[in-house]
Design a protein around this motif. Structure first.
Motif: not given
Length: 289
Positions: A44-45, A48-49, A116, A127-128, A186, A218
């Protein structure tokens, strides 16, 4: 003057269909999860990000310097890109400065994905909603046992308050062009962001290539994270071990090699959009505007 290359309607429609089918590998499952009210901690990153909507990712466009006979969408006229807006030109200048500086810098391969881990260091609120492989205490011990050397501002800004002083750098937004380097996962994922920021001028194939590489990056990013993602089908890269760190660094180098031609293509696109040669100081001036 050389004639403008043309794509027949049959040719560009075939390309458009191929691009959509390629992107639907990710967009279709994402839409299905949203309908079910489910979230995926890895996939999903990229939706969503990053801010590009799935339907826009699926859209095809030829980019500059090509006429697609019968093609029509906003920003195109008679099948060709209809000029370059001030927004896109300014963005192209910034992207050229940042991506060019990153490409010219040697890669660094000693961070081991600790960003992370630093995002969950000494916090009860990860965060998750995924268990930590080593538990909270074990995760904190890994962060404290290895050097934290993140160069990416947008990763560093999610560090916990306790983790920030542990980083050897304190990246700020204004330091971005001076610090980003091609070994950073990143920075490689962000090639997708810079590609879509130049829409509608970005050729769909370049956008798709950047997205597809970002999806692979990712996966490594999260496999090397402190989260236990085996229930989602991801084997961990155990960066708390020497073997895991070597595995991570080798994968980093591979991704840096694969990102290099994408950076070259982005730089060429930016040069076209700014109307300046690739090595022109005009691009650098725009990059800091």
């Amino acid at each position: 003057m050389s004639p403008v290359p043309e794509l027949s309607e049959t040719e560009w429609r075939a390309r458009a269909a191929a691009h959509r089918a390629r992107m639907e590998r990710w967009t279709v499952p994402y839409r299905a999860r949203r309908q079910r009210g489910e979230a995926h901690p890895v996939e999903d990153f990229l939706f969503t990000y990053y801010s590009l909507r799935p339907q826009h990712l699926e859209q095809w466009q030829p980019g500059p310097g090509v006429r697609a006979v019968g093609f029509a969408r906003a920003g195109y006229r008679d099948g060709m890109l209809d000029g370059v807006s001030d927004r896109v030109r300014r963005t192209a200048g910034f992207v050229h400065g940042l991506v060019g500086a990153t490409a010219a810098r040697p890669g660094r391969y000693g961070c081991f994905g600790l960003h992370e881990w630093a995002m969950v260091y000494r916090t009860a609120d990860p965060r998750h909603p995924v268990p930590l492989r080593l538990g909270a205490a074990g995760t904190d011990a890994v962060v404290e046992s290895l050097p934290v050397t993140c160069t990416h501002h947008d990763a560093f800004r999610f560090f916990t308050a306790a983790a920030r002083p542990l980083n050897t750098l304190q990246p700020r937004r204004e330091d971005q062009a001076a610090l980003e380097q091609p070994g950073c996962l990143h920075a490689t994922m962000d090639l997708y962001k810079w590609a879509y920021k130049l829409l509608p001028a970005t050729p769909a194939e370049l956008l798709g290539d950047c997205f597809a590489l970002a999806a692979e990056v990712r996966e490594l990013d999260m496999r090397a994270s402190p989260y236990d993602l085996r229930a989602h089908g991801y084997a961990p890269v155990r960066i708390e071990t020497a073997e895991g760190r070597a595995e991570y660094a080798a994968a980093q180098r591979g991704f840096a090699d694969r990102a290099a031609p994408l950076r070259t293509r982005l730089l060429a696109l930016c040069s076209t959009l700014t109307g300046a040669p690739a090595d022109s100081p005009a691009n650098g001036a725009l990059a800091h505007s």
